[in-house]
Each structure stands twice: as C-alpha cells, then as structure tokens.
Design a protein around this motif. Structure first.
Motif, short mmCIF file in Angstrom:
data_model
loop_
_atom_site.label_atom_id
_atom_site.label_comp_id
_atom_site.label_asym_id
_atom_site.label_seq_id
_atom_site.Cartn_x
_atom_site.Cartn_y
_atom_site.Cartn_z
N ALA A 160 0.86 -1.18 0.00
CA ALA A 160 0.00 0.00 0.00
C ALA A 160 0.89 1.23 0.00
O ALA A 160 1.81 1.34 0.81
CB ALA A 160 -0.92 0.01 1.22
N GLY A 161 0.63 2.13 -0.91
CA GLY A 161 1.41 3.37 -0.97
C GLY A 161 2.47 3.32 -2.05
O GLY A 161 2.60 2.34 -2.77
N ALA A 162 3.22 4.39 -2.13
CA ALA A 162 4.22 4.54 -3.18
C ALA A 162 5.50 3.76 -2.84
O ALA A 162 6.01 3.84 -1.73
CB ALA A 162 4.55 6.00 -3.37
N VAL A 163 5.96 3.02 -3.81
CA VAL A 163 7.21 2.28 -3.70
C VAL A 163 7.98 2.52 -4.98
O VAL A 163 7.41 2.43 -6.07
CB VAL A 163 6.96 0.77 -3.50
CG1 VAL A 163 8.25 0.01 -3.37
CG2 VAL A 163 6.07 0.52 -2.28
N THR A 164 9.25 2.82 -4.87
CA THR A 164 10.04 3.09 -6.07
C THR A 164 10.42 1.80 -6.79
O THR A 164 10.40 0.71 -6.19
CB THR A 164 11.33 3.86 -5.73
OG1 THR A 164 12.20 3.00 -4.98
CG2 THR A 164 11.04 5.14 -4.95
N ARG A 165 10.78 1.95 -8.03
CA ARG A 165 11.25 0.80 -8.82
C ARG A 165 12.48 0.19 -8.16
O ARG A 165 12.62 -1.03 -8.07
CB ARG A 165 11.55 1.25 -10.25
CG ARG A 165 12.04 0.14 -11.15
CD ARG A 165 12.34 0.69 -12.55
NE ARG A 165 12.97 -0.29 -13.38
CZ ARG A 165 12.33 -1.13 -14.17
NH1 ARG A 165 11.02 -1.08 -14.26
NH2 ARG A 165 13.00 -2.01 -14.90
N ALA A 166 13.39 1.04 -7.67
CA ALA A 166 14.59 0.55 -7.01
C ALA A 166 14.25 -0.26 -5.75
O ALA A 166 14.87 -1.30 -5.48
CB ALA A 166 15.51 1.71 -6.66
N GLN A 167 13.28 0.21 -4.98
CA GLN A 167 12.87 -0.53 -3.78
C GLN A 167 12.28 -1.88 -4.15
O GLN A 167 12.56 -2.89 -3.50
CB GLN A 167 11.84 0.28 -2.98
CG GLN A 167 12.44 1.48 -2.28
CD GLN A 167 11.37 2.36 -1.66
OE1 GLN A 167 10.32 2.62 -2.27
NE2 GLN A 167 11.63 2.83 -0.44
N LYS A 168 11.45 -1.90 -5.20
CA LYS A 168 10.86 -3.17 -5.64
C LYS A 168 11.93 -4.12 -6.15
O LYS A 168 11.91 -5.32 -5.85
CB LYS A 168 9.79 -2.93 -6.71
CG LYS A 168 8.53 -2.30 -6.15
CD LYS A 168 7.44 -2.18 -7.18
CE LYS A 168 7.62 -0.90 -7.95
NZ LYS A 168 6.48 -0.61 -8.84
N ALA A 169 12.90 -3.61 -6.90
CA ALA A 169 13.99 -4.45 -7.42
C ALA A 169 14.79 -5.05 -6.27
O ALA A 169 15.14 -6.25 -6.29
CB ALA A 169 14.88 -3.63 -8.34
N ALA A 170 15.08 -4.25 -5.25
CA ALA A 170 15.83 -4.75 -4.09
C ALA A 170 15.02 -5.79 -3.32
O ALA A 170 15.55 -6.82 -2.89
CB ALA A 170 16.22 -3.59 -3.18
#
Length: 78
Positions: free
Chosen positions: A9-19
């Motif tokens: 829920a909420g904003a997650v960056t592409r970099a955070q998702k990749a990690a």
C-alpha cells in the motif's frame, strides 16, 4: 517452483521493488534450495484510497512518522 505474492500500500520506487525482489529470491534460494530462475514474484500496488484498516482508508489516516522521527523518539528519555 515458489510463487510469492506481495501487496504493497502506498508509493514504492522501482529501485525498492527491485531490491525487495532480489532479497526474496535470494532467501528462497538459500532456505529452500530453489534455483533463482524458478522463483516467481508478483507485486500488486494498492492505492491508499483503495485500502482500509481499522475502519479507515489509509489515505485518511495521519501520516506515519518518518524513520528519522522514530529514531529520535527512541533516543528521547521518557
């Protein structure tokens, strides 16, 4: 073949998702002995206006304190 479903829920960056995907994949490789290529991960992002907890939309809740505010509060004597 492991399948992992993640709802955020909420904003997650592409970099955070990749990690996150890299960490989860590595954990399944280490803990279950599965090949990385076999790990399947699906991320579903939920709008704060489309998710509720405790009878309130997350969009209507007060913003959570930042990590810095949490650290300061932990160091403050009570």
């Amino acid at each position: 073949m492991p399948f992992v479903d993640i709802r955020l829920a909420g904003a997650v960056t592409r970099a955070q998702k990749a990690a996150l995907v890299a960490d989860i994949t590595q954990s399944l490789v280490e803990r279950l002995g599965k090949p990385a290529a076999a790990v399947q991960i699906n991320i579903t992002e939920l709008s704060l206006e489309n998710y509720a907890a405790g009878g309130l939309l997350l969009a209507d809740r007060a913003p959570a304190p930042s990590d810095r505010e949490d650290a300061i509060a932990a160091d403050t004597p009570r």
